[in-house]
Enzyme design. Structure first.
Site, PDB file in Angstrom:
ATOM      1  N   LEU A  61       0.461  -1.064   0.018  1.00  0.00           N
ATOM      2  CA  LEU A  61       0.042   0.248   0.103  1.00  0.00           C
ATOM      3  C   LEU A  61       0.822   1.047   0.160  1.00  0.00           C
ATOM      4  O   LEU A  61       0.471   2.264  -0.513  1.00  0.00           O
ATOM      5  CB  LEU A  61      -1.125  -0.289   0.918  1.00  0.00           C
ATOM      6  CG  LEU A  61      -2.404  -1.165   1.733  1.00  0.00           C
ATOM      7  CD1 LEU A  61      -2.420  -1.389   3.006  1.00  0.00           C
ATOM      8  CD2 LEU A  61      -3.125  -0.565   0.216  1.00  0.00           C
ATOM      9  N   GLY A  62       1.882   1.349   0.845  1.00  0.00           N
ATOM     10  CA  GLY A  62       2.738   2.352   1.068  1.00  0.00           C
ATOM     11  C   GLY A  62       4.495   2.177   1.381  1.00  0.00           C
ATOM     12  O   GLY A  62       4.647   0.254   2.063  1.00  0.00           O
TER      13      GLY A  62
ATOM     14  N   ASP B 179       1.547  13.290  12.945  1.00  0.00           N
ATOM     15  CA  ASP B 179       1.730  13.637  11.451  1.00  0.00           C
ATOM     16  C   ASP B 179       1.319  13.534  10.638  1.00  0.00           C
ATOM     17  O   ASP B 179       0.552  12.565   9.689  1.00  0.00           O
ATOM     18  CB  ASP B 179       2.683  11.894  11.006  1.00  0.00           C
ATOM     19  CG  ASP B 179       3.271  12.213   9.130  1.00  0.00           C
ATOM     20  OD1 ASP B 179       3.517  13.452   9.356  1.00  0.00           O
ATOM     21  OD2 ASP B 179       3.584  10.848   9.630  1.00  0.00           O
TER      22      ASP B 179
ATOM     23  N   GLY C  51       7.535   3.657   3.717  1.00  0.00           N
ATOM     24  CA  GLY C  51       7.929   4.928   4.093  1.00  0.00           C
ATOM     25  C   GLY C  51       9.277   5.331   4.501  1.00  0.00           C
ATOM     26  O   GLY C  51      10.223   3.860   4.438  1.00  0.00           O
ATOM     27  N   GLY C  52      10.056   6.270   5.402  1.00  0.00           N
ATOM     28  CA  GLY C  52      11.102   5.493   5.709  1.00  0.00           C
ATOM     29  C   GLY C  52      11.828   4.806   6.641  1.00  0.00           C
ATOM     30  O   GLY C  52      12.513   3.857   6.780  1.00  0.00           O
ATOM     31  N   PHE C  53      10.533   4.359   7.678  1.00  0.00           N
ATOM     32  CA  PHE C  53      10.461   3.367   8.172  1.00  0.00           C
ATOM     33  C   PHE C  53      10.303   1.751   7.803  1.00  0.00           C
ATOM     34  O   PHE C  53      10.494   0.667   8.721  1.00  0.00           O
ATOM     35  CB  PHE C  53      10.092   3.641   9.523  1.00  0.00           C
ATOM     36  CG  PHE C  53      11.486   4.421  10.266  1.00  0.00           C
ATOM     37  CD1 PHE C  53      12.660   3.741  11.489  1.00  0.00           C
ATOM     38  CD2 PHE C  53      10.589   5.496  10.715  1.00  0.00           C
ATOM     39  CE1 PHE C  53      13.355   4.679  11.349  1.00  0.00           C
ATOM     40  CE2 PHE C  53      11.695   6.334  11.534  1.00  0.00           C
ATOM     41  CZ  PHE C  53      12.767   5.728  12.187  1.00  0.00           C
ATOM     42  N   GLY C  54       9.996   2.079   7.019  1.00  0.00           N
ATOM     43  CA  GLY C  54       9.208   0.392   6.108  1.00  0.00           C
ATOM     44  C   GLY C  54       8.320   0.197   5.727  1.00  0.00           C
ATOM     45  O   GLY C  54       8.178   1.564   4.997  1.00  0.00           O
TER      46      GLY C  54
ATOM     47  N   THR D 277       3.792  -1.025   3.902  1.00  0.00           N
ATOM     48  CA  THR D 277       2.649  -1.086   4.749  1.00  0.00           C
ATOM     49  C   THR D 277       1.782  -2.290   3.479  1.00  0.00           C
ATOM     50  O   THR D 277       2.031  -1.755   2.231  1.00  0.00           O
ATOM     51  CB  THR D 277       1.712   0.320   4.773  1.00  0.00           C
ATOM     52  OG1 THR D 277       2.272   0.776   5.469  1.00  0.00           O
ATOM     53  CG2 THR D 277       0.334   0.308   5.831  1.00  0.00           C
TER      54      THR D 277
HETATM   55  N1  LIG Z   1      -5.673   0.927   8.603  1.00  0.00           N
HETATM   56  C1  LIG Z   1      -5.641   0.995   6.680  1.00  0.00           C
HETATM   57  N2  LIG Z   1      -6.911   1.037   6.152  1.00  0.00           N
HETATM   58  C2  LIG Z   1      -6.633   1.251   4.859  1.00  0.00           C
HETATM   59  N3  LIG Z   1      -5.056   2.011   4.137  1.00  0.00           N
HETATM   60  C3  LIG Z   1      -3.907   2.249   4.796  1.00  0.00           C
HETATM   61  C4  LIG Z   1      -4.649   2.111   6.592  1.00  0.00           C
HETATM   62  N4  LIG Z   1      -3.311   2.465   6.930  1.00  0.00           N
HETATM   63  C5  LIG Z   1      -2.076   2.956   5.660  1.00  0.00           C
HETATM   64  N5  LIG Z   1      -3.844   3.048   4.306  1.00  0.00           N
HETATM   65  C6  LIG Z   1      -2.595   3.012   2.934  1.00  0.00           C
HETATM   66  O1  LIG Z   1      -1.644   3.403   3.059  1.00  0.00           O
HETATM   67  C7  LIG Z   1      -0.979   3.889   2.675  1.00  0.00           C
HETATM   68  C8  LIG Z   1       0.037   3.995   3.540  1.00  0.00           C
HETATM   69  O2  LIG Z   1       0.439   4.097   4.821  1.00  0.00           O
HETATM   70  P1  LIG Z   1       1.259   4.386   6.055  1.00  0.00           P
HETATM   71  O3  LIG Z   1       0.521   6.358   5.821  1.00  0.00           O
HETATM   72  O4  LIG Z   1       0.558   3.821   6.901  1.00  0.00           O
HETATM   73  O5  LIG Z   1       3.074   4.334   5.367  1.00  0.00           O
HETATM   74  P2  LIG Z   1       3.541   4.572   4.801  1.00  0.00           P
HETATM   75  O6  LIG Z   1       2.896   6.083   3.500  1.00  0.00           O
HETATM   76  O7  LIG Z   1       4.057   3.672   4.161  1.00  0.00           O
HETATM   77  O8  LIG Z   1       4.760   5.118   5.978  1.00  0.00           O
HETATM   78  P3  LIG Z   1       4.841   6.692   6.416  1.00  0.00           P
HETATM   79  O9  LIG Z   1       4.784   6.446   7.383  1.00  0.00           O
HETATM   80  O10 LIG Z   1       6.300   6.546   6.327  1.00  0.00           O
HETATM   81  O11 LIG Z   1       4.726   8.304   5.872  1.00  0.00           O
HETATM   82  C9  LIG Z   1      -1.678   4.837   3.401  1.00  0.00           C
HETATM   83  O12 LIG Z   1      -1.651   6.113   2.721  1.00  0.00           O
HETATM   84  C10 LIG Z   1      -2.584   4.125   3.091  1.00  0.00           C
HETATM   85  O13 LIG Z   1      -3.861   4.283   1.955  1.00  0.00           O
END
Ligand SMILES: Nc1ncnc2c1ncn2[C@@H]1O[C@H](COP(=O)(O)OP(=O)(O)OP(=O)(O)O)[C@@H](O)[C@H]1O
Length: 545
Positions: A12-13, A137, A15-18, A20
């Site tokens: 799904l995404g 954040d 980021g700097g720490f891992g 998702t």
């Molecule tokens: N509980 C959730 N349910 C559905 N989608 C989610 C959920 N948590 C995160 N996402 C999706 O995953 C994407 C990335 O998640 P998240 O913001 O947690 O981490 P990241 O973008 O990888 O890292 P960072 O925390 O560094 O921004 C979000 O933009 C969202 O689209």
């Protein structure tokens, strides 16, 4: 517990720490989707790893409670575990879109939509802040709108990422080597390692600006002298009430902002806009300008095991209730236990707020520059902070001095003023018998000035007394505002707007003399009804004009 119980569907995404992932929760009978958040610590030192494990567990407990008690406003935490040096959180999957995705697919938000969003998300933020947690954040990527009811869900709390950056200093203390937040959405105090509730307010205000303008904070021109964002020309149709609320929420200095979500919610709820709304803007193409959470190395934010924001948070808790009471006695047309005339209903729709009884020491800003870039924005903010601090301190000192004088004088004069005010209104054409509705209003303030707080409280209608967003702790909240924060109320004017046998509308202009310094005028409208039992006028509802 192991990752194999949550087979990954897709990323799904990152980021700097891992990373998702979307995954399946095989532990649940219906095998629903879930979200797997994989986090990698910055240090491979085994001693640090053990520390992180302990703190990760603590944070997981916090997230578990947060999710469980939030009534769906924060995703539930299903599990947490450590596997092969990686830390995992398994969370409820929210079927919806982030605010960023929503703007990209459906276009900018209208004022009504932004007000709705804030009205929905601020109680969640109150809930989070009440537990001593700062999100750290907030941004359009970290608020999701759930498809089923269009309600906002707050995701991606920063503390857990902060834990991943734990390190041990040469002196053996634990420290955070990384600052969590997103450029542009992080206020100064957060950038210097001191996140507080007002930091979340700042980020939320900027999120609202993004929804209205499509601009990320780093794309908005900054006033070179004061460090404020010049955003109003980007959203010219916004009502003055919302402009005021958003402007207050994004003040560069935390003390000039709302101190917590409850204060902002109160201002929002009493400022129902009588202004026509701009037309709904159709979707516009917006580049995928997701602002990434960055991890800025910081030098020395030593902590003792717990989240460093906590001590600050505890110190601020006392201000929540009192601050929340700033608008405490002001309310808009909620269901009243007493009958309401149609005239009064109409009047209530006109009721708007400009609700900050404490004088605002920040001078108005005018835009001077036409263009800027991200770097200039950041540097001009840093450069101006010192000046702003100096300026504000000077202004505050002035105000305090003047107010001290004014407090003494006003205390001595209050009774006299009230009497003068009573005398002057009695000269009006309205029959000034005991049944003059204005006398009821004046009597209310007399009780307050005479420190008869129970009497004043009893003059309020029950539904206003019981309104938790106005008086979270009932009479104690009322007392916190009137006895602890307001030194005096001076009535400048009382006008009888309308009167029938059964109801009346009275406008008053008053001045609060605050104990902390500052005098602020306020124009308030009282809706009164005749009490059948004793034929006395009773307060039915109160609103700002
Ligand atoms: N509980 C959730 N349910 C559905 N989608 C989610 C959920 N948590 C995160 N996402 C999706 O995953 C994407 C990335 O998640 P998240 O913001 O947690 O981490 P990241 O973008 O990888 O890292 P960072 O925390 O560094 O921004 C979000 O933009 C969202 O689209």
């Amino acid at each position: 517990m192991s990752l194999s119980l949550y087979p990954i569907i897709r990323k799904l995404g990152e980021g700097g720490f891992g990373t998702t992932y979307l995954a399946t929760n095989t532990l649940m009978p219906s095998q629903p989707y879930c979200v797997v958040k994989q986090l990698t610590p910055t240090s491979a030192d085994p001693k640090v790893q053990q520390l992180i494990k302990d703190r990760f567990k603590q944070e997981a407990i916090t997230l578990e409670h947060l999710g469980k008690d939030s009534n769906g406003k924060v995703p539930s935490l299903y599990a947490y575990f450590v596997e092969r040096g990686e830390f995992y959180l398994i969370q409820e999957y929210v079927d919806g879109q982030t605010l960023n995705e929503r703007v990209q697919t459906r276009g900018l938000f209208t004022e009504i939509q932004v007000r709705q969003l804030l009205t929905d998300i601020l109680p969640t933020l109150c809930y989070v802040h009440d537990r001593g947690i700062v999100h750290r954040d907030i941004k359009p990527d970290n608020i999701m709108l759930r498809h089923r009811d269009n309600k906002p869900i707050l995701i991606d709390f920063g503390a857990v990422k902060e834990i991943m950056s734990t390190t041990i200093t040469a002196s053996g203390d634990t420290a955070q080597s990384i600052l969590i937040g997103t450029p542009g959405f992080m206020p100064l105090e957060q950038m210097s390692g001191r996140p507080m509730f007002a930091s979340d307010i700042y980020a939320l205000g900027l999120t609202a600006l993004y929804l209205l303008t499509g601009k990320m904070p780093t794309e908005i021109e900054t006033d070179p002298d004061r460090g404020n964002l010049n955003w109003q020309s980007l959203a010219p149709n916004i009502s003055p009430q919302l402009v005021e609320i958003l402007t207050k929420s994004i003040q560069p200095l935390s003390r000039d902002r709302y101190q917590n979500a409850r204060q902002m919610l109160e201002d929002l709820s009493i400022s129902s806009s009588p202004f026509p709304q701009p037309p709904v803007v159709s979707p516009i193409p917006i580049a995928d300008d997701r602002e990434k959470t960055v991890y800025v190395p910081i030098a020395t934010t030593t902590t003792n095991g717990n989240s460093q924001a906590r001590p600050l948070i505890i110190a601020l808790t006392a201000a929540i209730v009192g601050g929340g009471l700033i608008g405490g006695f002001l309310v808009l047309g909620h269901n009243s236990s007493r009958n309401e005339s149609s005239e009064n209903k109409n009047n209530s729709q006109q009721t708007v707020a400009n609700n900050n009884p404490v004088i605002n020491s920040t001078p108005k800003i005018t835009s001077t520059s036409n263009s800027t870039n991200d770097r200039r924005t950041a540097s001009s903010r840093e450069n101006t902070t010192e000046n702003i601090e100096r300026n504000n301190i000077a202004i505050r000192e002035n105000i305090t001095e003047n107010t001290d004088r004014s407090n003494v004088a006003s205390r001595e004069n209050t009774t006299e003023n009230i009497e003068r005010s009573n005398a002057s209104t009695s000269k009006n054409t309205i029959d000034n018998t005991d049944r003059d509705p204005r006398a009821t209003v004046r009597d209310y303030y007399s009780k307050i000035n005479n420190r008869n707080y129970t009497g004043a409280w009893n003059a309020l209608p029950t539904d206003l007394q019981n309104n938790k967003s106005v008086h979270p702790n009932g009479y104690d909240s009322f007392l916190d505002w009137w006895a602890k924060q307001v030194a005096n109320v001076e009535i400048q004017q009382t006008n009888l707007v309308s009167q029938t046998d059964r109801d009346a509308v009275v406008d008053v202009t008053i001045e609060y003399v605050m104990r902390a310094g500052g005098v602020s005028p306020q124009r308030i409208r009282y809706f009164l009804v005749k009490d059948d039992r004793n034929q006395e006028w009773a307060i039915q509802r109160i609103g700002l004009r």
